[in-house]
Write an enzyme that holds these catalytic residues in place. Structure first.
Site, short mmCIF file in Angstrom:
data_model
loop_
_atom_site.label_atom_id
_atom_site.label_comp_id
_atom_site.label_asym_id
_atom_site.label_seq_id
_atom_site.Cartn_x
_atom_site.Cartn_y
_atom_site.Cartn_z
N GLU A 68 12.49 -74.08 56.50
CA GLU A 68 13.66 -74.33 55.68
C GLU A 68 14.06 -75.80 55.70
OE1 GLU A 68 13.36 -72.05 57.98
OE2 GLU A 68 14.07 -70.09 57.30
N ARG A 271 1.57 -68.50 64.71
CA ARG A 271 2.93 -68.80 64.22
C ARG A 271 3.85 -69.16 65.36
NH1 ARG A 271 7.04 -70.36 62.96
NH2 ARG A 271 8.46 -69.76 61.26
#
Length: 439
Positions: A68, A271
């Site tokens: 983000e 991840r």
């Protein structure tokens, strides 16, 4: 907080899939952050500032994590060109590092306050933002309420609503509407996302596209890339990135399957790097030799797997190969990971079938021929082998990926246009400040 409001807030957290409950003690809430806190700046999580509030208009941006944060960097730079101050909050140390590296002194960085009334109230009373811009899907009930009480416009940009989250919110439509109607504006990534926000009660919604497509390709250290490329030499490489549990073992199976045919190096980037110790043990148990980035292990000819156990170096890993599998997509219904960065850096993309969280991006890539889906580990191995040994097919997919990225661009322009009613008055206000007080 009254017992009724507490129950309401807790229900909102559960529906939104947010781990930290407003009913937790501050101590437990901080522990829930799972070691991602900067102990020296813990006071910021309770709304205590560690920087001065500048004179003039200020917009509060919030970006939860690395993805983000990277997505809103170009938008923040556009805002700063208008001499509007920007306060950027993030939730993790890694996103704070990305902020330092990409924005430096252009913004004021703070860790986001816990969604507890004293923390949020203290934060807002000090910073007094003229507007709050939140990236993607952060729904914090107490923060939304406190912003609403103060009449501060709150806007979701690059907004998305996953299948899972939408299903959860639909179970409590009144609660969803009570939160969503407080949003002054929702700028959604896709028409599907926009319709979902409307269904849940958001009043002003439009589609702007995905800001992540309008960012630059992920950065890298040219010297480090050159060193690793020299060590790899003529070996074939492929990468499995943003992988989740089970997918690392699938990558190991692919490597062992293809190793007999090719001089192969597998680049594996989970991840969550904190899982890498266990992943390395699993790889070693299968007889594979592992080099780790954090140890600066050389990529000698006998290394089977290069384990990318760092954060913020995806640009390096992707540039070491032209064939990339994007994870969280092969097993169960996880929703996939973003394929934009591999497409930007010149990779032919393979993915599992569970990509509903990035449905539009994958549809565009697949329509242009830049991505292919695989059903299982066996099909993944065949796909990797085909792309490694067929130069024409690989080059065609890479070029198609570039075409798809170009087709998806435009979100930054659309987002700025949507924000104009809120930022134009602040631009004028900034211009009217005394020269010494301007940003």
């Amino acid at each position: 907080m009254s017992s009724f409001r507490a129950r309401l807030a807790l229900k909102a957290y559960r529906l939104g899939g947010i781990a930290i409950s407003p009913l937790m003690s501050p101590y437990l809430a901080l522990r829930a952050a799972n070691g991602k806190e900067d102990g020296a700046r813990r006071g910021e999580r309770f709304g205590h500032p560690s920087a001065n509030r500048p004179q003039g208009p200020l917009i509060w941006f919030h970006a939860a994590s690395v993805g983000e944060t990277s997505a809103v960097v170009p938008l923040i730079r556009e805002i700063r060109q208008r001499n509007i101050h920007v306060l950027l909050t993030t939730g993790t140390m890694t996103s704070a590092q990305v902020t330092r590296e990409r924005l430096g002194e252009e913004v004021i960085h703070q860790y986001v306050p816990l969604d507890l009334k004293p923390s949020v109230a203290r934060f807002l009373e000090y910073w007094q933002p003229d507007c709050a811009i939140i990236a993607e899907s952060e729904i914090w009930p107490t923060t939304i309420g406190e912003l609403g009480k103060r009449g501060i416009p709150q806007i979701l940009v690059n907004a998305r609503m996953s299948d899972r989250s939408f299903s959860r919110w639909q179970r409590s439509p009144s609660l969803a509407a009570a939160l969503m109607e407080k949003m002054a504006l929702v700028l959604a990534q896709s028409d599907v996302d926009a319709e979902r926000f409307r269904d849940l009660g958001a009043l002003q919604v439009s589609t702007s596209g995905n800001l992540k497509v309008d960012t630059d390709a992920p950065p890298y250290d040219a010297a480090v890339l050159a060193e690793y490329s020299n060590q790899i030499g003529t070996r074939r490489t492929w990468a499995a990135v943003s992988t989740f549990e089970g997918e690392e073992n699938a990558a190991a199976v692919v490597h062992r399957t293809l190793k007999a045919r090719d001089d192969l190096l597998t680049i594996l980037v989970p991840r969550h790097p904190e899982r890498c110790d266990d992943i390395e043990k699993m790889l070693l148990a299968q007889g594979l030799k592992v080099a780790r980035r954090t140890r600066n292990d050389p990529l000698t000819p006998d290394v089977d797997v290069f384990l990318g156990d760092t954060i913020g170096e995806m640009g390096l890993y992707l540039r070491l190969t032209q064939v990339t599998f994007v994870g969280r997509s092969l097993f169960e219904n996880k929703g996939g990971q973003n394929p934009i960065e591999p497409a930007m850096t010149g990779c032919a993309i393979l993915t599992g079938g569970h990509v509903q969280n990035f449905r539009e991006a994958y549809q565009t890539l697949a329509r242009n021929g830049g991505a292919r889906m695989v059903r299982d580990t066996e099909m993944l191995a065949k796909g990797v082998h085909y792309l490694l040994t067929n130069d024409t097919a690989r080059a065609t997919m890479i070029e198609s990926g570039f075409t798809a990225v170009h087709e998806m661009r435009g979100a930054l322009t659309a987002t700025i246009k949507g924000l104009e009613p809120y930022i134009n008055p602040l631009t004028l206000k900034a211009r009217l400040l005394p020269k010494g007080a301007q940003a």
